[in-house]
Scaffold this motif. Sequence first.
Motif, PDB file in Angstrom:
ATOM      1  N   PRO A  46       9.805   8.612  14.328  1.00  0.00           N
ATOM      2  CA  PRO A  46       9.473  10.016  14.615  1.00  0.00           C
ATOM      3  C   PRO A  46      10.242  11.043  13.797  1.00  0.00           C
ATOM      4  CG  PRO A  46       9.577   8.764  16.652  1.00  0.00           C
ATOM      5  CD  PRO A  46      10.059   7.843  15.562  1.00  0.00           C
ATOM      6  N   HIS A  47      11.493  10.737  13.426  1.00  0.00           N
ATOM      7  CA  HIS A  47      12.291  11.734  12.706  1.00  0.00           C
ATOM      8  C   HIS A  47      11.929  11.822  11.225  1.00  0.00           C
ATOM      9  CE1 HIS A  47      14.380   7.911  12.018  1.00  0.00           C
ATOM     10  NE2 HIS A  47      14.987   8.462  10.977  1.00  0.00           N
ATOM     11  N   GLN A  48      11.161  10.864  10.704  1.00  0.00           N
ATOM     12  CA  GLN A  48      10.882  10.860   9.277  1.00  0.00           C
ATOM     13  C   GLN A  48       9.853  11.913   8.865  1.00  0.00           C
ATOM     14  OE1 GLN A  48       9.917   6.607   9.101  1.00  0.00           O
ATOM     15  NE2 GLN A  48      11.697   6.269   7.796  1.00  0.00           N
ATOM     16  N   ASN A  49       8.829  12.114   9.706  1.00  0.00           N
ATOM     17  CA  ASN A  49       7.752  13.052   9.361  1.00  0.00           C
ATOM     18  C   ASN A  49       7.392  13.971  10.518  1.00  0.00           C
ATOM     19  OD1 ASN A  49       6.783  11.531   6.691  1.00  0.00           O
ATOM     20  ND2 ASN A  49       6.958   9.981   8.295  1.00  0.00           N
ATOM     21  N   PHE A  83       0.855  -1.192   0.000  1.00  0.00           N
ATOM     22  CA  PHE A  83       0.000   0.000   0.000  1.00  0.00           C
ATOM     23  C   PHE A  83       0.887   1.236   0.000  1.00  0.00           C
ATOM     24  CE2 PHE A  83       0.791  -1.106   4.412  1.00  0.00           C
ATOM     25  CZ  PHE A  83       1.061   0.105   5.019  1.00  0.00           C
ATOM     26  N   ASP A  84       0.315   2.348  -0.430  1.00  0.00           N
ATOM     27  CA  ASP A  84       1.040   3.613  -0.468  1.00  0.00           C
ATOM     28  C   ASP A  84       0.654   4.420   0.762  1.00  0.00           C
ATOM     29  OD1 ASP A  84       2.295   5.987  -0.961  1.00  0.00           O
ATOM     30  OD2 ASP A  84       1.058   6.544  -2.691  1.00  0.00           O
ATOM     31  N   PRO A  85       1.564   4.573   1.738  1.00  0.00           N
ATOM     32  CA  PRO A  85       1.218   5.302   2.953  1.00  0.00           C
ATOM     33  C   PRO A  85       1.190   6.811   2.788  1.00  0.00           C
ATOM     34  CG  PRO A  85       3.491   4.604   3.043  1.00  0.00           C
ATOM     35  CD  PRO A  85       2.930   4.035   1.768  1.00  0.00           C
ATOM     36  N   SER A  86       1.743   7.326   1.690  1.00  0.00           N
ATOM     37  CA  SER A  86       1.741   8.758   1.364  1.00  0.00           C
ATOM     38  C   SER A  86       2.642   9.605   2.260  1.00  0.00           C
ATOM     39  CB  SER A  86       0.313   9.337   1.386  1.00  0.00           C
ATOM     40  OG  SER A  86      -0.499   8.655   0.463  1.00  0.00           O
ATOM     41  N   LEU A  87       3.352   8.987   3.176  1.00  0.00           N
ATOM     42  CA  LEU A  87       4.341   9.704   3.977  1.00  0.00           C
ATOM     43  C   LEU A  87       5.591   8.854   4.049  1.00  0.00           C
ATOM     44  CD1 LEU A  87       3.350   9.561   7.784  1.00  0.00           C
ATOM     45  CD2 LEU A  87       2.525   7.984   6.064  1.00  0.00           C
ATOM     46  N   GLU A  88       6.693   9.427   4.563  1.00  0.00           N
ATOM     47  CA  GLU A  88       7.952   8.702   4.581  1.00  0.00           C
ATOM     48  C   GLU A  88       7.895   7.563   5.587  1.00  0.00           C
ATOM     49  OE1 GLU A  88      12.756   9.368   5.339  1.00  0.00           O
ATOM     50  OE2 GLU A  88      11.399  11.099   5.266  1.00  0.00           O
ATOM     51  N   THR A  89       8.282   6.363   5.141  1.00  0.00           N
ATOM     52  CA  THR A  89       8.251   5.185   5.999  1.00  0.00           C
ATOM     53  C   THR A  89       9.466   4.317   5.728  1.00  0.00           C
ATOM     54  OG1 THR A  89       6.996   3.886   4.395  1.00  0.00           O
ATOM     55  CG2 THR A  89       5.719   5.131   6.025  1.00  0.00           C
TER      56      THR A  89
END
Length: 301
Positions: free
Chosen positions: A284-287, A254-260
């Motif tokens: 926590p530091h990704q977004n 799936f596409d989470p649409s945020l950095e993962t």
Amino acid sequence: MNPLDRYEPLVDDREAFREACERPLPYAVRVNTIKATVDRVTRAFDEAGVGYESVDWHPALLTLDGKAGRTWPYFLGWVHGQEEVSALPASVLDPDPGDRVWDACAAPGSKTTQLAALMDDRGTLVGNDNSLGRLSALRHNAERLGVTDLVVTNQDARNFSLKPLDFDEFDRAIVDAPCSCEGTCRKNPTVLDEWTLDHVHQVVGIQKGILRRAVQATREGGSVVYSTCTFAPEENEAVLDHVLDSEDCRLVEFDPSLETSPGVTEWEGQEYDPSVELARRVYPHQNDTGGFFCAKLEVTG
């Protein structure tokens, strides 16, 4: 033992990870589209002098300069305070109006009411929790936000019975499982002091049981989303590995649409099904959010 030390080997930037975990968490609200539009809410915030910023990956989320609890949009049920990354699992499940949806661990209701909004408040949404006290918060939030398609149940999700309902399977289910919660350390730093490895091992059995029941209760071709706010592979990838081995289901991308980051396939000498890489870890530091884990399963039989 600080549990963050334990998980540093999993992250790409240890220094950024630790610094983010020590910063306060931005305050976010979700626009309740059952009652209002994003434009209507932002106009109200402008009039009230409340500063806000849109969240890039989710059109109905706003981060605020202050709290929303004493503003008209909150009292009217136009917005609901919801930590940004906790909006991920309902977005990934993406139910349709008219669906039959089970939220296995629903209270206090942020994800449940988000599901109702995604369903346009049409269909059957069953919000279950084993804590009668927590269900009062779910009922309160559902009433304030204008949710009418909700059926509230008080059962142990591991042995959930559909007998009181007029159908025998769900189209979709969400398991936001009870966990050791280190990912919430930015808003609740005491979780790090209270964390123990014994608790991790104790809660794993509960998580496996709830997710297995969610797969069993969902129709063939239906979707189940599993999420936690812990970094522990024992509570995340290991739970998925167990359910993949014991139930008719598969993990899907799936596409989470945020950095993962992808799920981990090996931890402390244990190897997991290679497909757990399709799960997504949010550090926590990704977004600039809390920590989170999310996976999507398709029921195959």
